[in-house]
Motif scaffolding. Structure first.
Motif, mmCIF file in Angstrom:
data_model
loop_
_atom_site.group_PDB
_atom_site.id
_atom_site.type_symbol
_atom_site.label_atom_id
_atom_site.label_comp_id
_atom_site.label_asym_id
_atom_site.label_seq_id
_atom_site.Cartn_x
_atom_site.Cartn_y
_atom_site.Cartn_z
ATOM 1 N N ARG A 73 53.071 44.808 34.340
ATOM 2 C CA ARG A 73 52.014 43.981 34.919
ATOM 3 C C ARG A 73 50.655 44.632 34.706
ATOM 4 N NH1 ARG A 73 53.836 41.627 40.738
ATOM 5 N NH2 ARG A 73 55.890 40.872 40.159
ATOM 6 N N ARG A 74 49.613 43.828 34.834
ATOM 7 C CA ARG A 74 48.243 44.329 34.754
ATOM 8 C C ARG A 74 47.820 44.866 36.108
ATOM 9 N NH1 ARG A 74 45.911 39.423 31.131
ATOM 10 N NH2 ARG A 74 46.738 40.232 29.177
ATOM 11 N N SER A 75 46.818 45.742 36.094
ATOM 12 C CA SER A 75 46.358 46.358 37.343
ATOM 13 C C SER A 75 45.786 45.320 38.307
ATOM 14 C CB SER A 75 45.320 47.446 37.066
ATOM 15 O OG SER A 75 44.165 46.892 36.503
ATOM 16 N N VAL A 76 45.163 44.302 37.786
ATOM 17 C CA VAL A 76 44.660 43.193 38.595
ATOM 18 C C VAL A 76 45.076 41.913 37.890
ATOM 19 C CG1 VAL A 76 42.623 42.044 39.538
ATOM 20 C CG2 VAL A 76 42.687 44.535 39.418
ATOM 21 N N ASP A 77 45.742 41.037 38.634
ATOM 22 C CA ASP A 77 46.218 39.782 38.050
ATOM 23 C C ASP A 77 46.072 38.678 39.086
ATOM 24 O OD1 ASP A 77 47.479 37.678 36.798
ATOM 25 O OD2 ASP A 77 49.264 38.829 36.235
ATOM 26 N N LYS A 78 45.023 37.894 38.941
ATOM 27 C CA LYS A 78 44.719 36.821 39.903
ATOM 28 C C LYS A 78 45.661 35.622 39.757
ATOM 29 C CE LYS A 78 41.071 38.834 41.669
ATOM 30 N NZ LYS A 78 41.031 39.361 42.993
ATOM 31 N N THR A 79 46.517 35.628 38.725
ATOM 32 C CA THR A 79 47.460 34.523 38.566
ATOM 33 C C THR A 79 48.713 34.722 39.423
ATOM 34 O OG1 THR A 79 48.613 35.511 36.672
ATOM 35 C CG2 THR A 79 46.665 34.141 36.199
ATOM 36 N N ARG A 80 48.871 35.901 39.972
ATOM 37 C CA ARG A 80 50.022 36.198 40.831
ATOM 38 C C ARG A 80 49.709 35.784 42.262
ATOM 39 N NH1 ARG A 80 54.286 38.442 38.528
ATOM 40 N NH2 ARG A 80 53.955 39.460 36.555
ATOM 41 N N PRO A 81 50.748 35.729 43.120
ATOM 42 C CA PRO A 81 50.494 35.423 44.538
ATOM 43 C C PRO A 81 49.495 36.425 45.141
ATOM 44 C CG PRO A 81 52.851 35.397 44.075
ATOM 45 C CD PRO A 81 52.165 35.900 42.835
ATOM 46 N N ASN A 82 48.764 36.009 46.176
ATOM 47 C CA ASN A 82 47.700 36.835 46.773
ATOM 48 C C ASN A 82 48.113 38.267 47.037
ATOM 49 O OD1 ASN A 82 45.783 34.864 46.693
ATOM 50 N ND2 ASN A 82 46.077 34.206 48.807
ATOM 51 N N ARG A 83 49.275 38.497 47.609
ATOM 52 C CA ARG A 83 49.697 39.852 47.959
ATOM 53 C C ARG A 83 50.034 40.703 46.733
ATOM 54 N NH1 ARG A 83 54.925 39.396 47.169
ATOM 55 N NH2 ARG A 83 56.180 37.690 47.873
ATOM 56 N N GLU A 84 50.098 40.065 45.552
ATOM 57 C CA GLU A 84 50.412 40.779 44.317
ATOM 58 C C GLU A 84 49.228 40.851 43.348
ATOM 59 O OE1 GLU A 84 54.024 39.415 42.443
ATOM 60 O OE2 GLU A 84 54.988 39.078 44.387
ATOM 61 N N HIS A 85 48.033 40.409 43.765
ATOM 62 C CA HIS A 85 46.854 40.460 42.888
ATOM 63 C C HIS A 85 46.569 41.879 42.424
ATOM 64 C CE1 HIS A 85 44.679 36.462 44.035
ATOM 65 N NE2 HIS A 85 45.876 36.268 43.556
ATOM 66 N N ASN A 86 46.580 42.830 43.353
ATOM 67 C CA ASN A 86 46.302 44.227 43.032
ATOM 68 C C ASN A 86 47.627 44.958 42.878
ATOM 69 O OD1 ASN A 86 45.920 47.158 43.707
ATOM 70 N ND2 ASN A 86 43.782 46.513 43.634
ATOM 71 N N LEU A 87 47.898 45.439 41.669
ATOM 72 C CA LEU A 87 49.178 46.070 41.354
ATOM 73 C C LEU A 87 49.485 47.253 42.258
ATOM 74 C CD1 LEU A 87 51.687 46.312 39.547
ATOM 75 C CD2 LEU A 87 50.274 47.609 37.929
ATOM 76 N N VAL A 88 48.495 48.125 42.472
ATOM 77 C CA VAL A 88 48.721 49.321 43.286
ATOM 78 C C VAL A 88 49.074 48.940 44.719
ATOM 79 C CG1 VAL A 88 47.667 51.408 44.238
ATOM 80 C CG2 VAL A 88 47.283 50.793 41.842
ATOM 81 N N ASP A 89 48.318 48.020 45.302
ATOM 82 C CA ASP A 89 48.593 47.607 46.683
ATOM 83 C C ASP A 89 49.986 47.004 46.820
ATOM 84 O OD1 ASP A 89 46.055 48.447 47.365
ATOM 85 O OD2 ASP A 89 45.193 46.429 47.393
ATOM 86 N N TRP A 90 50.406 46.240 45.816
ATOM 87 C CA TRP A 90 51.715 45.605 45.872
ATOM 88 C C TRP A 90 52.854 46.605 45.645
ATOM 89 C CZ3 TRP A 90 54.949 44.965 41.436
ATOM 90 C CH2 TRP A 90 56.143 44.281 41.703
ATOM 91 N N ALA A 91 52.699 47.466 44.639
ATOM 92 C CA ALA A 91 53.818 48.301 44.212
ATOM 93 C C ALA A 91 53.958 49.624 44.952
ATOM 94 C CB ALA A 91 53.715 48.578 42.711
ATOM 95 N N ARG A 92 52.856 50.200 45.424
ATOM 96 C CA ARG A 92 52.931 51.545 46.015
ATOM 97 C C ARG A 92 53.991 51.660 47.111
ATOM 98 N NH1 ARG A 92 47.561 54.422 47.349
ATOM 99 N NH2 ARG A 92 47.132 52.245 47.659
ATOM 100 N N PRO A 93 54.109 50.697 48.030
ATOM 101 C CA PRO A 93 55.147 50.845 49.063
ATOM 102 C C PRO A 93 56.577 50.830 48.508
ATOM 103 C CG PRO A 93 53.569 49.126 49.659
ATOM 104 C CD PRO A 93 53.273 49.523 48.247
ATOM 105 N N LEU A 94 56.758 50.290 47.320
ATOM 106 C CA LEU A 94 58.097 50.175 46.733
ATOM 107 C C LEU A 94 58.468 51.373 45.861
ATOM 108 C CD1 LEU A 94 57.782 46.457 45.578
ATOM 109 C CD2 LEU A 94 58.776 47.291 47.706
ATOM 110 N N LEU A 95 57.477 52.158 45.447
ATOM 111 C CA LEU A 95 57.704 53.216 44.458
ATOM 112 C C LEU A 95 58.642 54.321 44.920
ATOM 113 C CD1 LEU A 95 54.140 53.609 42.957
ATOM 114 C CD2 LEU A 95 56.174 52.763 41.794
#
Length: 171
Positions: free
Chosen positions: A37-59
């Motif tokens: 994924r791209r670091s910022v993707d406005k085509t994704r759902p709101n909670r997934e726009h920012n890759l770091v914010d979305w993925a960090r809790p899962l890493l």
């Protein structure tokens, strides 16, 4: 003032760039490689726009790791290697700059992953989606002062078509 999605939080706040800010940015690039994924993707759902914010809790959650690994890899990677890479990305993306690893530690963590027997067929760390991505990655790393020892398209140590995986080795 930094590229949105890649700039470390402390750099955004102060404008002061440090080696630890670069580690954060590398963590974002590593996360892009892991997720596809791209670091910022406005085509994704709101909670997934920012890759770091979305993925960090899962890493750092081994049970939820498969939710973020790029499905286009189709399981062609070592789960242990993926866990180590995700853990590294997690540490690189730490909000506290002093808690982030040094870039020498990042390299030290990544190098054994490329040599692992189970990763011989699909190097998760250095595989990008295509030669164009490799070219962009090579230029981005050069702009940031990294020493590229090789960035080329390959598959099983032979030249590949333009849409084959690309490999970058950063020193």
């Amino acid at each position: 003032m930094g590229t949105y999605g890649y700039a470390a939080p402390e750099y955004v706040m102060t404008g002061h760039l440090t080696a630890r800010s670069d580690v954060y940015s590398f963590g974002v690039v590593l996360l892009e490689l892991l997720t596809g994924r791209r670091s910022v993707d406005k085509t994704r759902p709101n909670r997934e726009h920012n890759l770091v914010d979305w993925a960090r809790p899962l890493l750092n959650d081994k049970r939820r790791l498969l939710q973020i690994i790029d499905p286009r890899l189709e399981g062609q990677y070592s789960m242990k290697g993926a866990q180590k890479a995700c853990s590294l990305a997690y540490h690189c993306l730490n909000q506290n700059p002093k808690a982030r690893p040094l870039m020498s530690d990042v390299v030290e963590t990544l190098e054994p992953l490329q040599n692992r027997k189970e990763m011989a067929n699909a190097s998760l760390m250095y595989t990008l989606n295509n030669g164009i991505a490799a070219y962009k990655m090579q230029n981005r790393l050069k702009e940031n002062g990294s020493n590229i020892t090789g960035c080329h398209v390959h598959h099983n140590n032979a030249p590949a078509p333009r849409d084959g995986p690309a490999v970058c080795r950063v020193r």
